[in-house]
Design an enzyme around this catalytic site. Sequence first.
Site, short mmCIF file in Angstrom:
data_model
loop_
_atom_site.label_atom_id
_atom_site.label_comp_id
_atom_site.label_asym_id
_atom_site.label_seq_id
_atom_site.Cartn_x
_atom_site.Cartn_y
_atom_site.Cartn_z
N GLU A 143 1.71 -0.54 -4.98
CA GLU A 143 0.75 0.50 -5.34
C GLU A 143 1.42 1.88 -5.26
O GLU A 143 1.75 2.36 -4.18
CB GLU A 143 -0.45 0.50 -4.38
CG GLU A 143 -1.53 1.47 -4.81
CD GLU A 143 -2.10 2.33 -3.68
OE1 GLU A 143 -1.47 2.51 -2.64
OE2 GLU A 143 -3.21 2.84 -3.87
N ASP A 152 0.81 -1.22 0.00
CA ASP A 152 0.00 0.00 0.00
C ASP A 152 0.84 1.28 0.00
O ASP A 152 1.85 1.37 0.71
CB ASP A 152 -0.87 -0.01 1.27
CG ASP A 152 -1.81 1.16 1.36
OD1 ASP A 152 -2.78 1.18 0.59
OD2 ASP A 152 -1.55 2.06 2.19
C1 NOJ Z 1 -4.12 3.32 -0.68
C2 NOJ Z 1 -5.32 2.48 -0.39
O1 NOJ Z 1 -5.66 1.76 -1.53
C3 NOJ Z 1 -6.39 3.43 0.08
O2 NOJ Z 1 -7.64 2.82 0.14
C4 NOJ Z 1 -5.97 3.99 1.41
O3 NOJ Z 1 -6.88 4.95 1.82
C5 NOJ Z 1 -4.58 4.62 1.33
N1 NOJ Z 1 -3.66 3.87 0.56
C6 NOJ Z 1 -4.00 4.78 2.70
O4 NOJ Z 1 -3.63 3.56 3.23
#
Ligand code: NOJ
Length: 588
Positions: A307, A234
Site C-alpha cells: 500500500e 501497510d
Molecule cells: C494505512 C491504513 O490503510 C490506514 O487505515 C491507517 O490509518 C494507516 N495506514 C496507518 O497505519
Amino acid sequence: MTIASSKAIAIKSKMKTLLLFPLLFLVVQAGNELEWWETTIYYQIYPRSFKDSDGDGIGDLNGITSKLEYLKEIGVGATWLSPIFKSPMYDFGYDIADFYAIQDEYGTMEDFDNLLAKAKELDIKIILDFVPNHTSNESVWFQEALKGHEKYYDYFLWEDGVVDENGNLQPPNNWVSVFRNSAWEYKEEVGKYYLHQFVIGQPDLNYRNPDVVEEMKNVIRFWLGKGVAGFRIDAINHMFEADKEMYGGQFPDEPRTGYTDNPDDYEYLDHIHTRDQDETYDMVYQWREVFDEFKEKDGVTRVMMTEAYATPQLIMRYFGEGEREGAQIPFNFALISDVDEKSSAAEIKYALDQFLTLKPLDKQANWVTGNHDNFRVASRFSPKLVDGLNMIVLLLPGIGVTYMGEEIGMVDGFVSWEDTVDPRGCNTNDPINYWQSSRDPERTPFQWSAEQNAGFSTAPKTWLPVAEGYETLNVQAQLEGERTHLNVYKTLARLRTEDAFRHGRYESVAFNSDVFAFRRWHNGEIYIVLVNFRDVSHTVDLTYFENVTEELEVVVTDIQSPKSTGSIVHASHLYVAENESLVLKVVN
Ligand code: NOJ
Ligand code: MG
C-alpha cells in the site's frame, strides 16, 4: 580421447537432450499456466464491520468464518483482512500492541485457526495486514523504551526538542502527522520527542536499526508459518525517513507545498524526507526473500500487496529491480486517486493505461476501486456505475481487488459528528466539515439483509451506525432478486476465467467524452466492454475495433440497461443508454 569415450560422451549428450526435451516442454507449458495469485479475485474484509458473531456490535473472526461460503459463492478466492491483532484501537487496529496476538473483541488464536481451517476447506486464501511502519504506544517495545531499556529505545526515533525565543520547548522540526498536527510527541520520562507519522499512539519504528528489521521479519515468518497466504503491507512508503547523518545529525525540515496556509495540515508540506525514501524498496525485496523461503518448502507462492499512495513510476519499483523480486501486487490506486464522477472517458482511459504502460512486461497489473480509507466507489462515481466499475475491475488484464460491499454497490454511510470515531475525522475538530476527512462513512457495517442492523449484529448499538437504505440494499435482497449488482458480479467473476480475459490482449478507446470501451481478444474470441460514464445516451460505432464488423451478443448488462442478455446488437451503430454498461461478444 578414444573413439569409445567420445562415443560415450555423444550418447550421454543425446540422452541429455532426450531427457531435457520433455522437461523443456513442461517448463514452456508451465509458463502459460497462471498461478493462484494471478487469477483469483481479492476481497478486502474490514473485520470490525463485516459480521458480528457475539452481539457486541463489533465484527469478529467467527463472523468472518461464518461468511466464507458467501465469498466462495460470489467467486472470490482470496481475502485480505485489515488488522486483527491486539490493539488499543486508536487507529482501529493499525496501532498494534502485540503482533503475535489476536485482539480480544475479534476473538482468540483458536478462532483464527478455525478461520484458516474453514478457508482451506473452501480453497480460499487468507491474507493478513502487516503494519511495519509503527507499533502501538502500548506495545511492550515502546513501554520498555519508556523505561529506559536501551535495546527498545533504539527501536523508535527519538529527538531532542528545540527551545524557541520564548524559552518554550518545541518539536525537533516541522514534520506533520498524516492525521494533522506535529508528527513529534514529547515524553517526559525520556526527555525527548518520538516520531509518529500517524496518530500519537503509533510511534514509528526505526528501520535503520537491524534489530527492528529482524524483529519484523520474524512477525512475517510467524504468520506465514501458520498458513496465511501472504500480506497486504501497510503504509509502506512511510517506513524510512531521511538519513539524518547526511544532514549534520538532524532531521531536516520539509519544504512547503503552498497548497494550504495551515501548518497543522499534512498537505502543508512536501514530504520529501518522510516518504518514498530509496531504502524502502530494498526492505520490500528483503521481505520477498522471506516470503520465498516458504515457497521453497511447498512450491506455493505467498503474495505481497503493498500500500503506497505514490506516483506510478514509484509504484513500479515495488515490483522489483534487476534480479531482485518485490511485491507481486503493488496496489494501483489510479481508480481512487486519479479519477471520479467528473472525469471524462479519455481521462479514465488515461488513468487505466498508465499502469499498463509502465508496468514491466512480465508483471501483472492490478485494479482497486476502494478500501477502508477512501469514500466508496458508488459514492465517488454514481450508484448507477456500480456494475460498469465492477466490469472494469474484473475484466481488465490483471488482478481484481474488491472492497467488501462493492459487489452489492454499498454507498457511504452518514456518520454524525457525535458518532464519529475515526482519528482522521476527529482530529479536524470541526463538527461541520469533519466528514470530508473522516473514514467512517466507508466503514459502516456490511449490509447482509433487511433485518436489524442489516443482519450485521444483534447488538442494540453497533460501533458505527448502519447506512441508510440497507432495507433494500443488502446481500439477501440481491441474491433473491434477478437483476442485481450481486448477480452481475457473480457473472463477471465467471466470465473472468475465460481465455479472452485470462490471457487475451487489450486495447481501449474513449469514443467521446462519456463512453469508454475496451476490447479483449484471444484465439478468435473477441469481447467488448463498454461503460457510459454519463447520464446522457449515445450511439457509437464499434467497428472502430479490428475484427468487429457486424453482430455482437449481449453477454452482461448493468442492472438498469434496456438491453437483455442474449440479444444481438449491431457493431456500426450501437445505441448506448444513459450510464449503460455492457459486455458484448462478437458473434461469428
Ligand atoms: C494505512 C491504513 O490503510 C490506514 O487505515 C491507517 O490509518 C494507516 N495506514 C496507518 O497505519
Ligand atoms: Mg463481535
